[in-house]
Design a protein around this motif. Structure first.
Motif, PDB file in Angstrom:
ATOM      1  N   ILE A 226      34.853  53.063  32.177  1.00 47.15           N
ATOM      2  CA  ILE A 226      33.889  53.452  33.200  1.00 47.15           C
ATOM      3  C   ILE A 226      34.221  54.856  33.677  1.00 47.15           C
ATOM      4  CG2 ILE A 226      33.512  51.079  33.998  1.00 47.15           C
ATOM      5  CD1 ILE A 226      35.371  51.713  36.368  1.00 47.15           C
ATOM      6  N   VAL A 227      33.260  55.472  34.337  1.00 45.12           N
ATOM      7  CA  VAL A 227      33.495  56.771  34.961  1.00 45.12           C
ATOM      8  C   VAL A 227      34.056  56.520  36.355  1.00 45.12           C
ATOM      9  CG1 VAL A 227      32.455  58.901  35.765  1.00 45.12           C
ATOM     10  CG2 VAL A 227      31.622  57.826  33.660  1.00 45.12           C
ATOM     11  N   GLY A 228      35.194  57.106  36.667  1.00 43.44           N
ATOM     12  CA  GLY A 228      35.814  56.886  37.962  1.00 43.44           C
ATOM     13  C   GLY A 228      36.859  55.792  37.890  1.00 43.44           C
ATOM     14  N   GLU A 229      37.336  55.383  39.065  1.00 46.30           N
ATOM     15  CA  GLU A 229      38.390  54.388  39.161  1.00 46.30           C
ATOM     16  C   GLU A 229      37.821  52.984  38.995  1.00 46.30           C
ATOM     17  OE1 GLU A 229      41.711  54.777  39.562  1.00 46.30           O
ATOM     18  OE2 GLU A 229      41.419  56.940  39.363  1.00 46.30           O
ATOM     19  N   PRO A 230      38.523  52.093  38.238  1.00 38.74           N
ATOM     20  CA  PRO A 230      38.086  50.706  38.162  1.00 38.74           C
ATOM     21  C   PRO A 230      38.255  50.026  39.518  1.00 38.74           C
ATOM     22  CG  PRO A 230      40.236  50.963  37.131  1.00 38.74           C
ATOM     23  CD  PRO A 230      39.736  52.350  37.456  1.00 38.74           C
ATOM     24  N   GLU A 231      37.495  48.965  39.728  1.00 39.95           N
ATOM     25  CA  GLU A 231      37.592  48.225  40.988  1.00 39.95           C
ATOM     26  C   GLU A 231      39.003  47.663  41.131  1.00 39.95           C
ATOM     27  OE1 GLU A 231      35.391  44.475  43.255  1.00 39.95           O
ATOM     28  OE2 GLU A 231      34.494  45.415  41.482  1.00 39.95           O
ATOM     29  N   ALA A 232      39.567  47.831  42.316  1.00 38.82           N
ATOM     30  CA  ALA A 232      40.959  47.469  42.540  1.00 38.82           C
ATOM     31  C   ALA A 232      41.179  45.961  42.416  1.00 38.82           C
ATOM     32  CB  ALA A 232      41.405  47.945  43.919  1.00 38.82           C
ATOM     33  N   VAL A 233      42.272  45.600  41.774  1.00 39.60           N
ATOM     34  CA  VAL A 233      42.722  44.221  41.695  1.00 39.60           C
ATOM     35  C   VAL A 233      44.119  44.181  42.297  1.00 39.60           C
ATOM     36  CG1 VAL A 233      43.306  42.306  40.161  1.00 39.60           C
ATOM     37  CG2 VAL A 233      41.378  43.789  39.614  1.00 39.60           C
ATOM     38  N   THR A 234      44.375  43.256  43.217  1.00 37.20           N
ATOM     39  CA  THR A 234      45.670  43.206  43.880  1.00 37.20           C
ATOM     40  C   THR A 234      46.724  42.599  42.962  1.00 37.20           C
ATOM     41  OG1 THR A 234      45.399  40.987  44.812  1.00 37.20           O
ATOM     42  CG2 THR A 234      44.464  42.836  46.064  1.00 37.20           C
ATOM     43  N   PRO A 235      48.004  42.857  43.234  1.00 33.74           N
ATOM     44  CA  PRO A 235      49.068  42.262  42.421  1.00 33.74           C
ATOM     45  C   PRO A 235      49.013  40.737  42.389  1.00 33.74           C
ATOM     46  CG  PRO A 235      49.938  44.058  43.738  1.00 33.74           C
ATOM     47  CD  PRO A 235      48.532  43.838  44.199  1.00 33.74           C
ATOM     48  N   VAL A 236      48.720  40.118  43.523  1.00 32.58           N
ATOM     49  CA  VAL A 236      48.666  38.657  43.553  1.00 32.58           C
ATOM     50  C   VAL A 236      47.492  38.145  42.727  1.00 32.58           C
ATOM     51  CG1 VAL A 236      48.404  36.640  45.039  1.00 32.58           C
ATOM     52  CG2 VAL A 236      49.848  38.525  45.759  1.00 32.58           C
ATOM     53  N   GLN A 237      46.392  38.887  42.714  1.00 28.62           N
ATOM     54  CA  GLN A 237      45.267  38.498  41.859  1.00 28.62           C
ATOM     55  C   GLN A 237      45.637  38.595  40.381  1.00 28.62           C
ATOM     56  OE1 GLN A 237      42.429  41.206  43.578  1.00 28.62           O
ATOM     57  NE2 GLN A 237      41.468  39.615  44.832  1.00 28.62           N
ATOM     58  N   VAL A 238      46.427  39.601  40.021  1.00 30.25           N
ATOM     59  CA  VAL A 238      46.939  39.687  38.650  1.00 30.25           C
ATOM     60  C   VAL A 238      47.750  38.436  38.326  1.00 30.25           C
ATOM     61  CG1 VAL A 238      48.605  40.875  37.160  1.00 30.25           C
ATOM     62  CG2 VAL A 238      46.925  42.192  38.456  1.00 30.25           C
ATOM     63  N   ARG A 239      48.597  38.052  39.254  1.00 31.46           N
ATOM     64  CA  ARG A 239      49.410  36.846  39.052  1.00 31.46           C
ATOM     65  C   ARG A 239      48.529  35.621  38.858  1.00 31.46           C
ATOM     66  NH1 ARG A 239      54.676  35.259  40.166  1.00 31.46           N
ATOM     67  NH2 ARG A 239      54.928  33.039  40.605  1.00 31.46           N
ATOM     68  N   GLN A 240      47.470  35.506  39.651  1.00 33.52           N
ATOM     69  CA  GLN A 240      46.573  34.355  39.529  1.00 33.52           C
ATOM     70  C   GLN A 240      45.862  34.346  38.177  1.00 33.52           C
ATOM     71  OE1 GLN A 240      43.970  34.293  43.009  1.00 33.52           O
ATOM     72  NE2 GLN A 240      45.092  32.488  43.681  1.00 33.52           N
ATOM     73  N   VAL A 241      45.421  35.512  37.731  1.00 32.24           N
ATOM     74  CA  VAL A 241      44.740  35.601  36.435  1.00 32.24           C
ATOM     75  C   VAL A 241      45.686  35.137  35.320  1.00 32.24           C
ATOM     76  CG1 VAL A 241      43.812  37.198  34.707  1.00 32.24           C
ATOM     77  CG2 VAL A 241      43.098  37.388  37.096  1.00 32.24           C
ATOM     78  N   LEU A 242      46.918  35.649  35.335  1.00 32.32           N
ATOM     79  CA  LEU A 242      47.875  35.268  34.298  1.00 32.32           C
ATOM     80  C   LEU A 242      48.203  33.781  34.370  1.00 32.32           C
ATOM     81  CD1 LEU A 242      50.342  38.309  34.379  1.00 32.32           C
ATOM     82  CD2 LEU A 242      48.474  37.866  32.780  1.00 32.32           C
ATOM     83  N   ALA A 243      48.305  33.252  35.576  1.00 31.07           N
ATOM     84  CA  ALA A 243      48.593  31.826  35.724  1.00 31.07           C
ATOM     85  C   ALA A 243      47.471  30.976  35.148  1.00 31.07           C
ATOM     86  CB  ALA A 243      48.819  31.491  37.199  1.00 31.07           C
ATOM     87  N   HIS A 244      46.230  31.373  35.376  1.00 30.97           N
ATOM     88  CA  HIS A 244      45.098  30.638  34.808  1.00 30.97           C
ATOM     89  C   HIS A 244      45.091  30.725  33.281  1.00 30.97           C
ATOM     90  CE1 HIS A 244      42.465  29.136  38.071  1.00 30.97           C
ATOM     91  NE2 HIS A 244      43.083  30.036  38.802  1.00 30.97           N
ATOM     92  N   LEU A 245      45.383  31.897  32.744  1.00 36.66           N
ATOM     93  CA  LEU A 245      45.418  32.049  31.292  1.00 36.66           C
ATOM     94  C   LEU A 245      46.540  31.202  30.682  1.00 36.66           C
ATOM     95  CD1 LEU A 245      44.795  35.896  30.975  1.00 36.66           C
ATOM     96  CD2 LEU A 245      43.185  34.061  30.407  1.00 36.66           C
ATOM     97  N   LYS A 246      47.649  31.125  31.378  1.00 41.22           N
ATOM     98  CA  LYS A 246      48.789  30.316  30.916  1.00 41.22           C
ATOM     99  C   LYS A 246      48.401  28.847  30.779  1.00 41.22           C
ATOM    100  CE  LYS A 246      53.487  29.094  32.458  1.00 41.22           C
ATOM    101  NZ  LYS A 246      54.399  29.633  31.451  1.00 41.22           N
ATOM    102  N   GLU A 247      47.485  28.397  31.625  1.00 41.22           N
ATOM    103  CA  GLU A 247      47.028  27.011  31.554  1.00 41.22           C
ATOM    104  C   GLU A 247      46.192  26.754  30.300  1.00 41.22           C
ATOM    105  OE1 GLU A 247      44.869  26.163  35.071  1.00 41.22           O
ATOM    106  OE2 GLU A 247      46.517  26.649  36.427  1.00 41.22           O
ATOM    107  N   THR A 248      45.553  27.798  29.775  1.00 41.81           N
ATOM    108  CA  THR A 248      44.605  27.643  28.673  1.00 41.81           C
ATOM    109  C   THR A 248      45.216  27.960  27.321  1.00 41.81           C
ATOM    110  OG1 THR A 248      42.791  28.235  30.162  1.00 41.81           O
ATOM    111  CG2 THR A 248      42.351  28.396  27.802  1.00 41.81           C
TER     112      THR A 248
END
Length: 393
Positions: A226-248
């Motif tokens: 994209i042009v410009g900065e991507p929408e911010a994702v917090t560190p804890v949200q990163v952790r949640q995403v990885l945790a969900h992927l780990k389940e799958t």
């Protein structure tokens, strides 16, 4: 020993804070990590300690406190907030629940009510932890120094695992300009922020629809251009995403940037294994020693962190044995140097484990994937030095 559930109290009444401390004495796996009288000071405390629970005073005029609750629930989605208040006003209670408060604790503190609330918290966290440990395996690929082939290792390892009929996903955490998609010749249509609902929590349906499938069977999650900065994702949200992927997925390979920022820290903490990529030169030795010092300070040892020497050649003036001796840490695996095969692969957007499986560099990665598969029965931290087998290049 199980990790303790951490709590922060934010309350202007010293008597209430004292009562909470007394009640917590009956919970050996719960610890108070800090106290504050006002939300602003409490926010600084939360930023430092990342507690599992905040017990927040809710006055009759609660607008400011509820604004803080909404902010915390966005920045720290995994953190619970309990409200403490002497008011029984149903409108206030409803507003608190809508803002993201999980439990409402009466003032003065009622022992049975408080103990039930803490019991519930501990059970929820234990269930989440059990669910994570029973899932797949997260492998973080990292180096403190750029240009060592971290992304190339991550991509080709992920493709090799996927080709072995292992459900595998690769996550690119270089939000600004990650190279995973280009090495796979993929055109992402989503960003990490797209997997979150309006409350900032991971939506499993959105997460599934945001994954892009590669011809090898590998799934990809990263940032679209994209042009410009991507929408911010917090560190804890990163952790949640990885945790969900780990389940799958059986394997979640995470390509990390070369910085110890808060997003990287969350991924490293959640990782079952860390592949610390290095090459046989002095500047990389310095970077590797620095990374190992950080890992030791975080309590990581040889069961979690494995050095992978990349671009190994007989012409190297520093041998793998000398490298290991200098950094005072074992080398777990070696990948042969083959510049032509690697650069052709990167430029074509076709991983060399697929395009040139008989090349020495491919054989090293394929052996690495085999070692991952053969260690399944031993748990995510099996093996120490023998996890990959020294000398695989």
């Amino acid at each position: 020993m199980a990790q303790k559930t951490s709590i922060v109290i934010i309350d202007s009444e010293a008597a209430f804070r004292r009562a909470v401390r007394q009640q917590m004495g009956g919970f050996p796996n719960v610890e108070l990590v800090g106290e504050a009288e006002q939300p602003a000071g409490g926010h600084e405390l939360i930023m430092r300690t990342h507690p599992d629970l905040v017990i927040l005073e809710l006055p009759q005029r609660a607008e400011e406190a509820l604004t803080w609750v909404e902010k915390w629930r966005t920045e720290f989605p995994a953190m619970r907030v309990y409200a403490s208040s002497a008011s029984k006003n149903p409108d206030l209670i409803l507003s608190a629940l809508r803002a993201g408060v999980s439990e409402y604790i009466s003032k003065p503190l009622e022992t049975k009510e408080f103990r039930n609330a803490i019991d519930k918290l501990v059970r929820e966290i234990e269930n989440e932890t059990l669910h994570l440990t029973q899932g797949g395996e997260i492998v973080a690929v990292f180096s403190k120094k750029g240009g060592l082939g971290v992304t190339t290792i991550a991509v080709n390892l992920a493709v090799a695992l996927a080709a072995r009929a292992q459900q595998t996903c690769i996550v690119d955490l270089a939000f600004d300009l990650g190279d995973v998609a280009s090495q796979l010749d993929l055109r992402p249509e989503f960003m990490m922020a797209d997997v979150l609902d309006k409350h900032g929590r991971v939506d499993p349906g959105r997460l599934q629809s945001s994954l892009l499938k590669h011809a090898s069977g590998l799934y990809y999650l990263g940032e679209k251009e994209i042009v410009g900065e991507p929408e911010a994702v917090t560190p804890v949200q990163v952790r949640q995403v990885l945790a969900h992927l780990k389940e799958t997925f059986r394997y979640v390979i995470v390509d990390l940037p070369h910085t110890f920022d808060t997003h990287t820290y969350e991924a490293l903490q959640l990782a079952d294994r860390i592949l610390l990529v290095a090459t046989c030169d002095l500047s990389t030795i310095r970077a590797t020693r620095y990374a190992l010092r950080v890992f030791r300070s975080l309590g990581y040892d040889e069961r979690k962190v494995n050095i992978l020497l990349n671009r190994v050649s007989k012409r190297d003036t520093i041998s793998a044995e000398k490298f290991s001796e200098t950094v005072q840490y074992p080398v777990s695996f070696e990948i042969a140097s083959d510049y032509r095969v690697v650069i052709e692969s990167v430029n074509a957007g076709e991983p060399f484990t697929q395009a040139r499986p008989k090349a020495d560099v491919s054989k090293g990665i394929l052996r690495l994937a085999e070692q991952f598969g053969s260690s399944n029965g031993s748990g995510p931290h099996a093996g120490k030095r023998g996890l990959f087998g020294l000398g695989g290049g």
